[in-house]
Design a protein around this motif. Structure first.
Motif, mmCIF file in Angstrom:
data_model
loop_
_atom_site.group_PDB
_atom_site.id
_atom_site.type_symbol
_atom_site.label_atom_id
_atom_site.label_comp_id
_atom_site.label_asym_id
_atom_site.label_seq_id
_atom_site.Cartn_x
_atom_site.Cartn_y
_atom_site.Cartn_z
ATOM 1 N N GLU A 1 0.826 -1.210 0.000
ATOM 2 C CA GLU A 1 0.000 0.000 0.000
ATOM 3 C C GLU A 1 0.862 1.263 0.000
ATOM 4 O O GLU A 1 1.944 1.271 0.576
ATOM 5 N N ARG A 2 0.331 2.293 -0.585
ATOM 6 C CA ARG A 2 0.939 3.632 -0.558
ATOM 7 C C ARG A 2 2.455 3.598 -0.856
ATOM 8 O O ARG A 2 3.272 4.025 -0.047
ATOM 9 N N LEU A 3 2.792 3.073 -1.998
ATOM 10 C CA LEU A 3 4.211 3.027 -2.376
ATOM 11 C C LEU A 3 4.660 4.412 -2.840
ATOM 12 O O LEU A 3 3.917 5.095 -3.546
ATOM 13 N N PRO A 4 5.856 4.822 -2.464
ATOM 14 C CA PRO A 4 6.357 6.116 -2.944
ATOM 15 C C PRO A 4 6.474 6.115 -4.465
ATOM 16 O O PRO A 4 6.816 5.094 -5.060
ATOM 17 N N ASP B 1 11.119 1.856 3.587
ATOM 18 C CA ASP B 1 11.255 2.975 2.646
ATOM 19 C C ASP B 1 12.639 3.623 2.781
ATOM 20 O O ASP B 1 13.262 3.998 1.788
ATOM 21 N N ILE C 1 10.650 -1.509 -3.491
ATOM 22 C CA ILE C 1 10.113 -0.917 -2.255
ATOM 23 C C ILE C 1 9.404 -1.984 -1.424
ATOM 24 O O ILE C 1 9.581 -2.067 -0.208
ATOM 25 N N ARG D 1 10.425 -3.187 2.299
ATOM 26 C CA ARG D 1 9.494 -3.132 3.429
ATOM 27 C C ARG D 1 9.368 -4.496 4.102
ATOM 28 O O ARG D 1 9.271 -4.598 5.317
ATOM 29 N N GLN E 1 10.911 -0.332 -9.480
ATOM 30 C CA GLN E 1 10.829 0.434 -8.228
ATOM 31 C C GLN E 1 9.808 -0.157 -7.251
ATOM 32 O O GLN E 1 10.097 -0.338 -6.061
#
Lengths: 283, 173
Positions: A40-43, B36, B22, B26, B18
């Motif tokens: 969720e809410r990945l940069p 992050d 990420i 995480r 990407q």
């Protein structure tokens, strides 16, 4: 008598199989949950770009801070100012700073893989590492005037690099005390990142090697001036024998200036860590 | 190569992988925020070492190898030398998903780093064994062994927790 035992065994097997099924089911549900939560809410790429710019900006600021810190340390003593001015006004192209020294924090690439200013004879401008080393040597000379080191005869300076030393004893345990905490905090904040760079360079040179490194550090302090690293050498337990790594650690340590106030005298520390893949049980 | 040009090249290469990077960061970390941070750290390291990348086609494995190395280091001597933060635990907002994820994260952190990496990349991100082997600079056999050993250890942990508390493992937290 025999039958109940069989039944008991059968029950146990049944329970065990049930338990295994339940565990697998639980595990796959938890995997699914972790998959959802962390997805969720990945940069965005834009955010990544912004963070990269921030880091690069912070790096150049921290590089500047290194030079300023040296000047502040110099300004705390008028006696220190004179030798520093001499060092700075006559930079040496063939300064003894090793090209293997860890880069100043934030320099774009490891010094061992990028040409430095010293590689270009036409450029007489000293590198940040050379300046930091020159300031450290000047400060050390001042400290030694007040607090002569026990092993002054072999203490390294830029003009006379230390001869090869026997490994330090292994009893350099981290004895915390009021006089040491500040030094430990400084080494954590300022030396550890440099050490990490040296480890990374060593790992890049030999990606398959793995084990632990042990570095003995001795500092020399005078309460009003600050402290410098007097000795940075592998201890007997060290497993990372790469000479370039040892040189990188030494040269990096010899650029540090620990600001006052401190307690007079010498202190010993041991820094250790893993290099390469961290060993796992059974592998 | 100038910084600006190098940055643009890095972002172009990074774009396709990407999200996966990420998510992996995480899942290898104690919280999303730590993950992050780990990812951005890896981007910075990749930027500095981009000159060492020989072929653009190898970028994905190269970048993940940086990510894994940093993850190991964060968990390794770096944290042993510094006090651990109390806030390392997952900040749960008490939904069943976050509780389950928090439990699994704690269990994953009890595994050896290489086993955790292999399991996370295979089970959660769908990497092939060959890709994991490339990122870990290991053989395919070693990766398979790690995954199977990691699963076995996780199962044991779940089973022992279930036995100890006589209720489903995630309820423990």
């Amino acid at each position: 008598m025999f039958k109940p035992k069989l039944e008991q065994d059968g029950d146990a097997m049944h329970n065990s199989a049930q338990m295994e099924l339940a565990t697998d089911d639980q595990l796959s549900r938890d995997f699914e949950a972790l998959r959802r939560v962390t997805g969720e809410r990945l940069p965005s790429l834009l955010e990544t770009e912004r963070r990269l710019h921030e880091r690069l900006r912070a790096s150049s600021v921290s590089k500047r801070k290194l030079l300023v810190a040296g000047c502040v340390a110099a300004a705390c003593s008028t006696a220190l100012a004179a030798p520093l001015l001499v060092e700075l006004s006559a930079p040496k192209v063939d300064a003894p700073t090793s090209p293997t020294a860890a880069p100043d924090r934030g320099v774009a690439a490891p010094a061992a893989t990028q040409p430095s200013d010293a590689d270009h004879p036409s450029s007489a401008k000293p590198t940040a590492t050379q300046l930091a080393r020159a300031k450290r040597d000047a400060l050390r000379r001042e400290i030694v005037r007040h607090v002569p080191p026990v092993n002054a005869a072999v203490a390294p300076t830029a003009a006379a690099p230390a001869p090869a030393r026997a490994p330090l004893p292994t009893d350099l345990t981290n004895k915390m005390g009021p006089g040491r905490e500040k030094l430990v905090a400084f080494l954590n904040d300022e030396f550890s990142p440099l050490l990490a760079e040296c480890v990374e360079q060593a790992e890049a040179r030999a990606p398959t090697q793995a084990g632990m490194f042990f570095i003995g550090i001795e500092t020399l302090a005078y309460e009003e001036l600050g402290a410098v690293v007097e000795v940075a050498a592998p201890t007997e337990r060290n497993q990372l024998a790469d000479p370039l790594f040892i040189e990188c650690v030494r040269e990096s340590a010899f650029t540090l200036i620990i600001p006052p106030p401190l307690t007079n005298g010498q202190e010993k520390f041991e820094v250790n860590g893993f290099f390469g893949a961290r060993p796992t049980s059974g592998e | 190569m100038e910084d600006g040009e190098r940055g643009r090249q890095l972002l172009r290469l990074l774009e396709p992988c990407q999200a996966a990077a990420i998510r992996t960061a995480r899942r290898l970390s104690r919280s999303d925020a730590d993950g992050d941070e780990l990812f951005h750290d890896a981007v910075f390291h990749a930027f500095r070492g981009l000159h060492a990348l020989r072929e653009e086609s190898a970028f994905r494995a190269w970048f993940f190898s940086i990510l894994l190395r940093l993850s190991r280091r964060r968990r390794g001597w770096w944290q042993d030398f510094l006090p651990l933060r109390e806030s390392d635990e997952v900040a749960t907002d008490s939904t069943p998903d976050t509780e389950r994820a928090a439990w699994l994260r704690r269990a994953l952190h009890k595994l050896a780093p290489l086993e955790r990496e292999a399991l996370v990349m295979a089970e959660l991100e769908g990497f092939s064994i060959a890709e994991i082997a490339e990122s870990q600079a290991s053989s395919v056999t070693a990766v398979k062994t790690r995954i199977s050993r990691a699963k076995k250890r996780l199962r044991e942990r779940y089973a022992s927790a279930a036995r100890a508390y006589r209720r489903p493992a995630p309820e423990r937290s």
